[in-house]
Design a protein around this motif. Structure first.
Motif, PDB file in Angstrom:
ATOM      1  N   GLU A 143       0.830  -1.212   0.000  1.00  0.00           N
ATOM      2  CA  GLU A 143       0.000   0.000   0.000  1.00  0.00           C
ATOM      3  C   GLU A 143       0.861   1.258   0.000  1.00  0.00           C
ATOM      4  O   GLU A 143       0.556   2.227  -0.695  1.00  0.00           O
ATOM      5  CB  GLU A 143      -0.947   0.003   1.198  1.00  0.00           C
ATOM      6  CG  GLU A 143      -1.817   1.247   1.279  1.00  0.00           C
ATOM      7  CD  GLU A 143      -2.579   1.575   0.000  1.00  0.00           C
ATOM      8  OE1 GLU A 143      -2.697   2.777  -0.315  1.00  0.00           O
ATOM      9  OE2 GLU A 143      -3.025   0.654  -0.712  1.00  0.00           O
ATOM     10  N   GLN A 144       1.947   1.267   0.731  1.00  0.00           N
ATOM     11  CA  GLN A 144       2.848   2.420   0.741  1.00  0.00           C
ATOM     12  C   GLN A 144       3.457   2.651  -0.640  1.00  0.00           C
ATOM     13  O   GLN A 144       3.551   3.791  -1.105  1.00  0.00           O
ATOM     14  CB  GLN A 144       3.956   2.234   1.771  1.00  0.00           C
ATOM     15  CG  GLN A 144       3.492   2.365   3.197  1.00  0.00           C
ATOM     16  CD  GLN A 144       4.596   2.033   4.189  1.00  0.00           C
ATOM     17  OE1 GLN A 144       5.664   1.547   3.825  1.00  0.00           O
ATOM     18  NE2 GLN A 144       4.332   2.296   5.461  1.00  0.00           N
ATOM     19  N   ASN A 187       2.171   1.717  -3.523  1.00  0.00           N
ATOM     20  CA  ASN A 187       1.102   2.195  -4.408  1.00  0.00           C
ATOM     21  C   ASN A 187       0.770   3.657  -4.135  1.00  0.00           C
ATOM     22  O   ASN A 187       0.577   4.440  -5.072  1.00  0.00           O
ATOM     23  CB  ASN A 187      -0.150   1.331  -4.249  1.00  0.00           C
ATOM     24  CG  ASN A 187      -0.001  -0.013  -4.921  1.00  0.00           C
ATOM     25  OD1 ASN A 187       0.664  -0.136  -5.943  1.00  0.00           O
ATOM     26  ND2 ASN A 187      -0.605  -1.035  -4.352  1.00  0.00           N
ATOM     27  N   ARG A 188       0.727   4.046  -2.877  1.00  0.00           N
ATOM     28  CA  ARG A 188       0.455   5.449  -2.525  1.00  0.00           C
ATOM     29  C   ARG A 188       1.571   6.348  -3.052  1.00  0.00           C
ATOM     30  O   ARG A 188       1.306   7.410  -3.631  1.00  0.00           O
ATOM     31  CB  ARG A 188       0.296   5.590  -1.014  1.00  0.00           C
ATOM     32  CG  ARG A 188      -0.161   6.974  -0.572  1.00  0.00           C
ATOM     33  CD  ARG A 188      -0.381   7.071   0.931  1.00  0.00           C
ATOM     34  NE  ARG A 188       0.309   6.019   1.563  1.00  0.00           N
ATOM     35  CZ  ARG A 188      -0.114   5.133   2.467  1.00  0.00           C
ATOM     36  NH1 ARG A 188      -1.129   5.159   2.930  1.00  0.00           N
ATOM     37  NH2 ARG A 188       0.539   4.181   2.975  1.00  0.00           N
ATOM     38  N   ALA A 189       2.815   5.928  -2.879  1.00  0.00           N
ATOM     39  CA  ALA A 189       3.952   6.724  -3.370  1.00  0.00           C
ATOM     40  C   ALA A 189       3.898   6.854  -4.891  1.00  0.00           C
ATOM     41  O   ALA A 189       4.177   7.926  -5.439  1.00  0.00           O
ATOM     42  CB  ALA A 189       5.274   6.100  -2.929  1.00  0.00           C
ATOM     43  N   SER A 190       3.511   5.790  -5.563  1.00  0.00           N
ATOM     44  CA  SER A 190       3.400   5.826  -7.023  1.00  0.00           C
ATOM     45  C   SER A 190       2.331   6.828  -7.446  1.00  0.00           C
ATOM     46  O   SER A 190       2.543   7.620  -8.371  1.00  0.00           O
ATOM     47  CB  SER A 190       3.064   4.431  -7.546  1.00  0.00           C
ATOM     48  OG  SER A 190       2.910   4.441  -8.942  1.00  0.00           O
ATOM     49  N   ARG A 191       1.189   6.829  -6.773  1.00  0.00           N
ATOM     50  CA  ARG A 191       0.123   7.786  -7.097  1.00  0.00           C
ATOM     51  C   ARG A 191       0.573   9.220  -6.820  1.00  0.00           C
ATOM     52  O   ARG A 191       0.298  10.130  -7.602  1.00  0.00           O
ATOM     53  CB  ARG A 191      -1.147   7.458  -6.309  1.00  0.00           C
ATOM     54  CG  ARG A 191      -1.858   6.191  -6.772  1.00  0.00           C
ATOM     55  CD  ARG A 191      -3.214   6.024  -6.114  1.00  0.00           C
ATOM     56  NE  ARG A 191      -3.161   5.995  -4.660  1.00  0.00           N
ATOM     57  CZ  ARG A 191      -2.995   4.903  -3.907  1.00  0.00           C
ATOM     58  NH1 ARG A 191      -2.852   3.716  -4.499  1.00  0.00           N
ATOM     59  NH2 ARG A 191      -2.982   4.973  -2.596  1.00  0.00           N
ATOM     60  N   GLN A 192       1.285   9.420  -5.714  1.00  0.00           N
ATOM     61  CA  GLN A 192       1.765  10.755  -5.379  1.00  0.00           C
ATOM     62  C   GLN A 192       2.772  11.251  -6.416  1.00  0.00           C
ATOM     63  O   GLN A 192       2.737  12.422  -6.813  1.00  0.00           O
ATOM     64  CB  GLN A 192       2.384  10.770  -3.978  1.00  0.00           C
ATOM     65  CG  GLN A 192       1.357  10.617  -2.884  1.00  0.00           C
ATOM     66  CD  GLN A 192       1.979  10.383  -1.517  1.00  0.00           C
ATOM     67  OE1 GLN A 192       3.110   9.911  -1.397  1.00  0.00           O
ATOM     68  NE2 GLN A 192       1.234  10.715  -0.474  1.00  0.00           N
ATOM     69  N   GLU A 229       1.019  12.447  -9.469  1.00  0.00           N
ATOM     70  CA  GLU A 229       0.500  13.810  -9.285  1.00  0.00           C
ATOM     71  C   GLU A 229       1.618  14.843  -9.450  1.00  0.00           C
ATOM     72  O   GLU A 229       1.426  15.891 -10.060  1.00  0.00           O
ATOM     73  CB  GLU A 229      -0.150  13.960  -7.908  1.00  0.00           C
ATOM     74  CG  GLU A 229      -1.499  13.300  -7.792  1.00  0.00           C
ATOM     75  CD  GLU A 229      -2.528  13.910  -8.738  1.00  0.00           C
ATOM     76  OE1 GLU A 229      -2.572  15.142  -8.892  1.00  0.00           O
ATOM     77  OE2 GLU A 229      -3.291  13.133  -9.340  1.00  0.00           O
ATOM     78  N   THR A 248       7.616   6.457 -10.990  1.00  0.00           N
ATOM     79  CA  THR A 248       6.231   6.038 -10.787  1.00  0.00           C
ATOM     80  C   THR A 248       6.040   4.604 -11.264  1.00  0.00           C
ATOM     81  O   THR A 248       5.479   3.768 -10.553  1.00  0.00           O
ATOM     82  CB  THR A 248       5.274   6.984 -11.550  1.00  0.00           C
ATOM     83  OG1 THR A 248       5.484   8.308 -11.075  1.00  0.00           O
ATOM     84  CG2 THR A 248       3.842   6.597 -11.377  1.00  0.00           C
ATOM     85  N   ALA A 294       5.562  -2.849  -6.282  1.00  0.00           N
ATOM     86  CA  ALA A 294       4.353  -3.249  -5.556  1.00  0.00           C
ATOM     87  C   ALA A 294       3.771  -4.522  -6.159  1.00  0.00           C
ATOM     88  O   ALA A 294       3.349  -5.434  -5.427  1.00  0.00           O
ATOM     89  CB  ALA A 294       3.328  -2.124  -5.571  1.00  0.00           C
TER      90      ALA A 294
END
Length: 80
Positions: free
Chosen positions: A10-11, A13-18, A21, A63, A70
């Protein structure tokens, strides 16, 4: 262990989304800067464009790499 792996996935995936952005924001900033510098000294504009494009490319690549990490970790988790 499984819970820890889930948290790491999850971390990632969150870092990839950030980062995605950030990549979009970099693109918008670069476009705005290009508009502001239009008509400026070509050698400066081209050098800046090249550096910004390279930096944006590194963020974009990061990204993808985070998402791949992940996925690999998720595959490992599923195998145990």
């Amino acid at each position: 262990m499984i819970g820890g792996l889930d948290a790491v996935v999850e971390q990632l995936n969150r870092a990839s989304r950030q980062l995605a952005e950030i990549h979009r924001a970099m693109w918008a900033s670069q476009n705005a800067l290009n508009a502001a510098l239009a008509g400026g000294r070509p050698e400066i504009v081209l050098a800046l464009e090249a550096r910004l494009t390279a930096a944006r490319g590194h963020v974009h690549d990061s990204t993808s790499e985070l998402a791949a990490a992940a996925d690999h970790l998720g595959t490992y988790r599923a195998a145990i």
